[in-house]
Scaffold this motif. Sequence first.
Motif, PDB file in Angstrom:
ATOM      1  N   GLY A 197       0.658  -1.509   0.509  1.00  0.00           N
ATOM      2  CA  GLY A 197      -0.063  -0.001  -0.023  1.00  0.00           C
ATOM      3  C   GLY A 197       0.902   1.409   0.251  1.00  0.00           C
ATOM      4  N   GLU A 198       0.222   2.126   0.364  1.00  0.00           N
ATOM      5  CA  GLU A 198       1.063   4.029   0.025  1.00  0.00           C
ATOM      6  C   GLU A 198       2.266   3.391   1.540  1.00  0.00           C
ATOM      7  N   ALA A 199       2.703   3.962   1.140  1.00  0.00           N
ATOM      8  CA  ALA A 199       4.049   4.298   2.822  1.00  0.00           C
ATOM      9  C   ALA A 199       3.586   5.143   3.358  1.00  0.00           C
ATOM     10  N   LYS A 200       3.903   4.514   4.978  1.00  0.00           N
ATOM     11  CA  LYS A 200       3.401   5.850   5.901  1.00  0.00           C
ATOM     12  C   LYS A 200       4.226   6.932   5.965  1.00  0.00           C
ATOM     13  N   LEU A 253       4.686  16.388  -7.367  1.00  0.00           N
ATOM     14  CA  LEU A 253       4.513  14.889  -7.341  1.00  0.00           C
ATOM     15  C   LEU A 253       4.216  15.079  -5.072  1.00  0.00           C
ATOM     16  N   MET A 254       5.034  15.285  -4.627  1.00  0.00           N
ATOM     17  CA  MET A 254       5.327  15.366  -3.024  1.00  0.00           C
ATOM     18  C   MET A 254       4.014  15.916  -2.647  1.00  0.00           C
ATOM     19  N   MET A 255       2.835  16.946  -2.595  1.00  0.00           N
ATOM     20  CA  MET A 255       1.808  17.127  -2.528  1.00  0.00           C
ATOM     21  C   MET A 255       1.384  16.230  -2.688  1.00  0.00           C
ATOM     22  N   HIS A 256       1.468  15.516  -4.039  1.00  0.00           N
ATOM     23  CA  HIS A 256       0.482  14.277  -3.762  1.00  0.00           C
ATOM     24  C   HIS A 256       0.537  13.490  -2.955  1.00  0.00           C
ATOM     25  N   SER A 257       2.340  12.643  -3.070  1.00  0.00           N
ATOM     26  CA  SER A 257       2.555  11.494  -1.985  1.00  0.00           C
ATOM     27  C   SER A 257       2.866  11.480  -0.647  1.00  0.00           C
ATOM     28  N   HIS A 258       3.209  12.766  -0.336  1.00  0.00           N
ATOM     29  CA  HIS A 258       3.797  12.823   0.889  1.00  0.00           C
ATOM     30  C   HIS A 258       3.032  14.512   1.642  1.00  0.00           C
TER      31      HIS A 258
END
Length: 294
Positions: A4-7, A198-203
Amino acid sequence: MTSGEAKGGDVFAGTLAELTWYEVDHAARSGAVLLWAFGVIEQHGPHLPTGTDVYVPSARLRAVQALLAERGVQALIMPPYYWGVNVVSGSFPASYSVRPELMREVMVDLLAGMARDGFRHVFCFSGHGDALHNRTIHDGVRAARDRTPADTSFVTEPALARRIGLDLDDPSLTLYGPDEPPPPGPADVHAGRWETSLMMHSHPELVREEVRARLEPSGLGASDLAIWRQGFDAARRVTPDGYFGDPAAAGAGEGHRLHALAAEQAADAIALRLRRPPRLRPPAQTAHPSRTEE
């Protein structure tokens, strides 16, 4: 394993590091492929963390893994490599680099270990745009292909391959995405709109939003980019705040679109490569990649 997505910022989440050796061995015997990201610890302006070039490709590989599973391909994700080559940001604090020859040989030793485990396909991704970093990844991939039986390749876009002087027909490349020139207008290449999106989406929790929203566009063009790519003090003079682009224009929605598109294109390219006939094993004397060549 489907991850899944990283915590938060956990770069080990969903990777081989969370598996037992029994599970890794079973995956190799079952024909699983490996996905491996190569980034750096590097300044990314006043609004993004220094691990941006590790977080972004790690998130992409989780998406690629899921898409490959839909195509019937099992993939494991290696923990990311993050001590890379850093020329452009070399004069900024928290921008670390290793010698290219050292990185190449570390790559080869580790890729040899993966081949000994029985993995026959390793796909290496870059999260960092520095030309020398990417040429070093390519050098490591080519050296590993010479010394091991695995089909190791560098997964990249045609534009980056051209920029660092690679032949697009090189068998060590897995190319994805269209072969298009950069869009007209001010350049956006580092900690700007696309990378911040990209960072606003993933982290999003790692983006300094109160800083990002106040940043002015750098407004720099092709001539500035040529100077910036000389690196070190030249780059710091061009971008004293460490970003090249328009981070205030970024958005999580755009980041999601860019992330999904790149993952889809990369998964398609990997699936296409896996349908090719297998490469022949190298001569017997190269079967021990840990030995020093004479």
